[in-house]
Design a protein around this motif. Structure first.
Motif, mmCIF file in Angstrom:
data_model
loop_
_atom_site.group_PDB
_atom_site.id
_atom_site.type_symbol
_atom_site.label_atom_id
_atom_site.label_comp_id
_atom_site.label_asym_id
_atom_site.label_seq_id
_atom_site.Cartn_x
_atom_site.Cartn_y
_atom_site.Cartn_z
ATOM 1 N N LEU A 32 0.834 -1.211 0.000
ATOM 2 C CA LEU A 32 0.000 0.000 0.000
ATOM 3 C C LEU A 32 0.864 1.256 0.000
ATOM 4 C CD1 LEU A 32 -2.815 -0.910 2.568
ATOM 5 C CD2 LEU A 32 -3.164 -0.337 0.154
ATOM 6 N N ALA A 33 1.925 1.233 0.793
ATOM 7 C CA ALA A 33 2.781 2.419 0.909
ATOM 8 C C ALA A 33 3.658 2.620 -0.313
ATOM 9 C CB ALA A 33 3.645 2.302 2.166
ATOM 10 N N LEU A 34 4.258 1.546 -0.818
ATOM 11 C CA LEU A 34 5.231 1.681 -1.898
ATOM 12 C C LEU A 34 4.582 1.763 -3.272
ATOM 13 C CD1 LEU A 34 8.261 1.771 -2.582
ATOM 14 C CD2 LEU A 34 8.207 -0.720 -2.792
ATOM 15 N N GLU A 35 3.562 0.951 -3.505
ATOM 16 C CA GLU A 35 3.005 0.837 -4.858
ATOM 17 C C GLU A 35 1.690 1.601 -5.031
ATOM 18 O OE1 GLU A 35 2.965 -3.277 -5.966
ATOM 19 O OE2 GLU A 35 5.077 -3.552 -5.451
ATOM 20 N N ALA A 36 0.871 1.644 -3.966
ATOM 21 C CA ALA A 36 -0.387 2.387 -4.065
ATOM 22 C C ALA A 36 -0.224 3.831 -3.602
ATOM 23 C CB ALA A 36 -1.480 1.690 -3.250
ATOM 24 N N ARG A 37 0.983 4.159 -3.120
ATOM 25 C CA ARG A 37 1.326 5.518 -2.686
ATOM 26 C C ARG A 37 0.367 6.045 -1.613
ATOM 27 N NH1 ARG A 37 5.297 7.369 -5.950
ATOM 28 N NH2 ARG A 37 5.563 6.348 -7.975
ATOM 29 N N GLN A 38 0.042 5.160 -0.685
ATOM 30 C CA GLN A 38 -0.782 5.533 0.456
ATOM 31 C C GLN A 38 0.122 5.785 1.662
ATOM 32 O OE1 GLN A 38 -4.530 5.539 0.049
ATOM 33 N NE2 GLN A 38 -3.465 5.735 -1.906
ATOM 34 N N ARG A 39 -0.314 6.703 2.521
ATOM 35 C CA ARG A 39 0.384 6.894 3.794
ATOM 36 C C ARG A 39 -0.115 5.820 4.758
ATOM 37 N NH1 ARG A 39 4.923 9.354 4.765
ATOM 38 N NH2 ARG A 39 4.240 9.099 6.910
ATOM 39 N N VAL A 40 0.805 5.008 5.271
ATOM 40 C CA VAL A 40 0.417 3.833 6.052
ATOM 41 C C VAL A 40 1.129 3.824 7.401
ATOM 42 C CG1 VAL A 40 0.293 1.306 6.092
ATOM 43 C CG2 VAL A 40 0.103 2.526 3.903
ATOM 44 N N LEU A 41 0.366 3.517 8.444
ATOM 45 C CA LEU A 41 0.924 3.261 9.770
ATOM 46 C C LEU A 41 0.652 1.818 10.121
ATOM 47 C CD1 LEU A 41 2.141 4.151 12.534
ATOM 48 C CD2 LEU A 41 -0.202 4.707 13.243
ATOM 49 N N LEU A 42 1.688 1.052 10.429
ATOM 50 C CA LEU A 42 1.514 -0.305 10.938
ATOM 51 C C LEU A 42 1.668 -0.282 12.451
ATOM 52 C CD1 LEU A 42 2.455 -3.643 9.462
ATOM 53 C CD2 LEU A 42 2.964 -3.254 11.866
ATOM 54 N N ILE A 43 0.654 -0.788 13.159
ATOM 55 C CA ILE A 43 0.685 -0.866 14.620
ATOM 56 C C ILE A 43 0.879 -2.318 15.016
ATOM 57 C CG2 ILE A 43 -0.585 -0.465 16.754
ATOM 58 C CD1 ILE A 43 -2.166 1.695 15.316
ATOM 59 N N ASP A 44 1.950 -2.598 15.728
ATOM 60 C CA ASP A 44 2.239 -3.959 16.179
ATOM 61 C C ASP A 44 1.708 -4.128 17.599
ATOM 62 O OD1 ASP A 44 3.191 -6.475 16.631
ATOM 63 O OD2 ASP A 44 5.313 -5.990 16.357
ATOM 64 N N LEU A 45 0.580 -4.838 17.733
ATOM 65 C CA LEU A 45 -0.004 -5.108 19.053
ATOM 66 C C LEU A 45 0.376 -6.480 19.593
ATOM 67 C CD1 LEU A 45 -3.688 -3.749 18.917
ATOM 68 C CD2 LEU A 45 -1.683 -2.717 20.009
ATOM 69 N N ASP A 46 1.129 -7.236 18.822
ATOM 70 C CA ASP A 46 1.487 -8.593 19.232
ATOM 71 C C ASP A 46 2.786 -8.566 20.038
ATOM 72 O OD1 ASP A 46 2.087 -11.305 19.450
ATOM 73 O OD2 ASP A 46 1.378 -11.747 17.422
ATOM 74 N N PRO A 47 2.756 -9.059 21.289
ATOM 75 C CA PRO A 47 3.980 -9.033 22.108
ATOM 76 C C PRO A 47 5.116 -9.882 21.550
ATOM 77 C CG PRO A 47 2.229 -10.242 23.226
ATOM 78 C CD PRO A 47 1.597 -9.558 22.053
ATOM 79 N N GLN A 48 4.845 -10.721 20.558
ATOM 80 C CA GLN A 48 5.938 -11.456 19.923
ATOM 81 C C GLN A 48 6.829 -10.529 19.101
ATOM 82 O OE1 GLN A 48 4.814 -15.628 18.470
ATOM 83 N NE2 GLN A 48 2.821 -14.605 18.522
ATOM 84 N N ILE A 148 -3.584 10.394 13.775
ATOM 85 C CA ILE A 148 -4.310 9.445 12.930
ATOM 86 C C ILE A 148 -4.650 10.012 11.561
ATOM 87 C CG2 ILE A 148 -6.621 10.068 13.781
ATOM 88 C CD1 ILE A 148 -5.422 6.476 13.167
ATOM 89 N N ASP A 149 -4.932 11.324 11.485
ATOM 90 C CA ASP A 149 -5.353 11.869 10.196
ATOM 91 C C ASP A 149 -4.190 12.143 9.243
ATOM 92 O OD1 ASP A 149 -4.276 14.111 11.335
ATOM 93 O OD2 ASP A 149 -6.072 15.359 11.166
ATOM 94 N N ARG A 150 -2.999 11.725 9.624
ATOM 95 C CA ARG A 150 -1.857 11.784 8.702
ATOM 96 C C ARG A 150 -1.862 10.599 7.730
ATOM 97 N NH1 ARG A 150 2.925 12.696 13.206
ATOM 98 N NH2 ARG A 150 2.051 14.600 14.143
ATOM 99 N N TYR A 151 -2.672 9.592 8.036
ATOM 100 C CA TYR A 151 -2.571 8.323 7.327
ATOM 101 C C TYR A 151 -3.824 8.012 6.515
ATOM 102 C CZ TYR A 151 1.388 7.790 10.448
ATOM 103 O OH TYR A 151 2.567 7.999 11.122
ATOM 104 N N ASP A 152 -3.602 7.297 5.405
ATOM 105 C CA ASP A 152 -4.703 6.774 4.601
ATOM 106 C C ASP A 152 -5.136 5.402 5.110
ATOM 107 O OD1 ASP A 152 -4.667 8.879 2.455
ATOM 108 O OD2 ASP A 152 -2.631 8.091 2.211
ATOM 109 N N TYR A 153 -4.154 4.620 5.566
ATOM 110 C CA TYR A 153 -4.419 3.273 6.080
ATOM 111 C C TYR A 153 -3.650 3.057 7.380
ATOM 112 C CZ TYR A 153 -6.811 1.734 1.861
ATOM 113 O OH TYR A 153 -7.720 1.605 0.845
ATOM 114 N N VAL A 154 -4.312 2.396 8.316
ATOM 115 C CA VAL A 154 -3.658 1.917 9.531
ATOM 116 C C VAL A 154 -3.843 0.405 9.560
ATOM 117 C CG1 VAL A 154 -3.597 1.968 12.052
ATOM 118 C CG2 VAL A 154 -4.106 4.072 10.769
ATOM 119 N N ILE A 155 -2.745 -0.324 9.576
ATOM 120 C CA ILE A 155 -2.765 -1.794 9.613
ATOM 121 C C ILE A 155 -2.346 -2.229 11.010
ATOM 122 C CG2 ILE A 155 -1.829 -3.910 8.614
ATOM 123 C CD1 ILE A 155 -3.466 -2.236 6.626
#
Length: 301
Positions: A32-48, A148-155
């Motif tokens: 999404l970020a590289l090819e669709a040119r979307q601003r993306v935030l990935l949130i890692d909620l997994d303690p692993q 939050i409003d800086r991003y198009d997608y939050v994963i």
């Protein structure tokens, strides 16, 4: 990103570990970020912390964790509300992350920490600790409000449970994706996910729709073929008997790939996503990302 526009927030969930959940979430975020040119935030909620160390080095993660710049510190501050808070969302977000080509300009990360393992059992009782103004389910949502409003997608890469940490992710989600190996054990809990999220959404007066189920680590054998056929025709497990509609099955299926482990190696000098995931898996992940993007854009019309 249009200022004030609500981003698409997608949680990736499965109750079983080892099904390719994190790899799928990271790849969708990268594409999404590289090819669709979307601003993306990935949130890692997994303690692993697998998504975190897939996108930044373990040394960088260790420094962030020691300085309170991970998601664990956010929850720790709420649990120990009598102490001066340490978490700062601006300092915690890592910009321009990925193992590919030194990082992807439009991809940011809110890293996780193994400290979440010891903290997660205390989160549900936050409001009972004298911290009555804090709803344990709103902690992540409130923390993200300034950015939050800086991003198009939050994963959001969720832990393999439906506990309070995962519900923090769902609380701010517009939809969710269920990656699964197409076998009996890995698909067993999908009905429980859909049913629990449906009831949780009703309780909080929110719509959280399943975007779909994606088959991962697919191999050419009779079991995988049979389970994928059931998924494609909406015949999975308890759905029909319970009168609950099975989520759609994504057309793109992700093959088992030997490139995945190498893709998380920050010393591998990876230049492209094709090199990170391998040609076959990369094409499948591209198609999956386009399916997800199309569904999100259609839902926002």
């Amino acid at each position: 990103m249009v200022k004030g526009k609500t981003p698409h927030v997608l949680s990736f969930i499965n109750l079983k570990g080892g099904v390719g959940k994190t790899t799928t979430a990271v790849a969708v975020a990268e594409i999404l970020a590289l090819e669709a040119r979307q601003r993306v935030l990935l949130i890692d909620l997994d303690p692993q912390t697998n998504a975190t160390v897939n996108l930044i080095s373990e040394e960088a993660w260790d420094e962030l964790d020691r300085s309170g710049r991970t998601i664990a510190q956010l929850f720790d501050d709420k649990i120990n509300h009598h102490l001066e808070p340490k978490f700062d969302i601006e300092r915690a977000i890592v910009r321009r992350v990925s193992t590919v080509n030194g990082g992807i300009e439009a991809l940011d990360l809110l890293p996780s920490s193994i400290r979440l393992i010891e903290l997660q059992d205390h989160i549900p009782g936050i409001a009972m600790m004298g911290n009555f103004t804090n709803n344990p389910l709103d902690i992540l949502k409130k923390a993200l409000q300034p950015v939050i409003d800086r991003y198009d997608y939050v994963i959001i890469d969720c832990p393999p449970s439906l506990g309070t940490v995962t519900r923090n992710g769902l609380r701010m989600s517009t939809g969710y994706v269920i990656p699964t190996i197409p076998d009996i054990v890995s698909t067993w809990g999908i009905y429980q996910i859909v049913d629990n999220v449906r009831r949780f959404a009703a309780d909080i007066g929110q719509t959280i729709e399943p975007l779909g189920i994606v088959a991962t680590k697919v191999q050419k054998n009779n079991l995988h073929d049979r389970v994928m056929n059931d998924l494609a025709h909406g015949r999975l497990g308890k759905f029909n008997a319970a009168g609950v509609q099975q989520p759609r099955f994504f057309e793109s299926t992700i093959p088992l790939s030997v490139n995945v482990a190498r893709g998380a190696d920050h010393e591998a000098d990876l230049r492209t996503l094709n090199g990170k995931y391998g040609p076959q898996a990369y094409v499948a992940l591209q198609v999956l990302t386009r399916e997800i993007w199309a569904l999100c854009e259609a839902n926002s019309q």
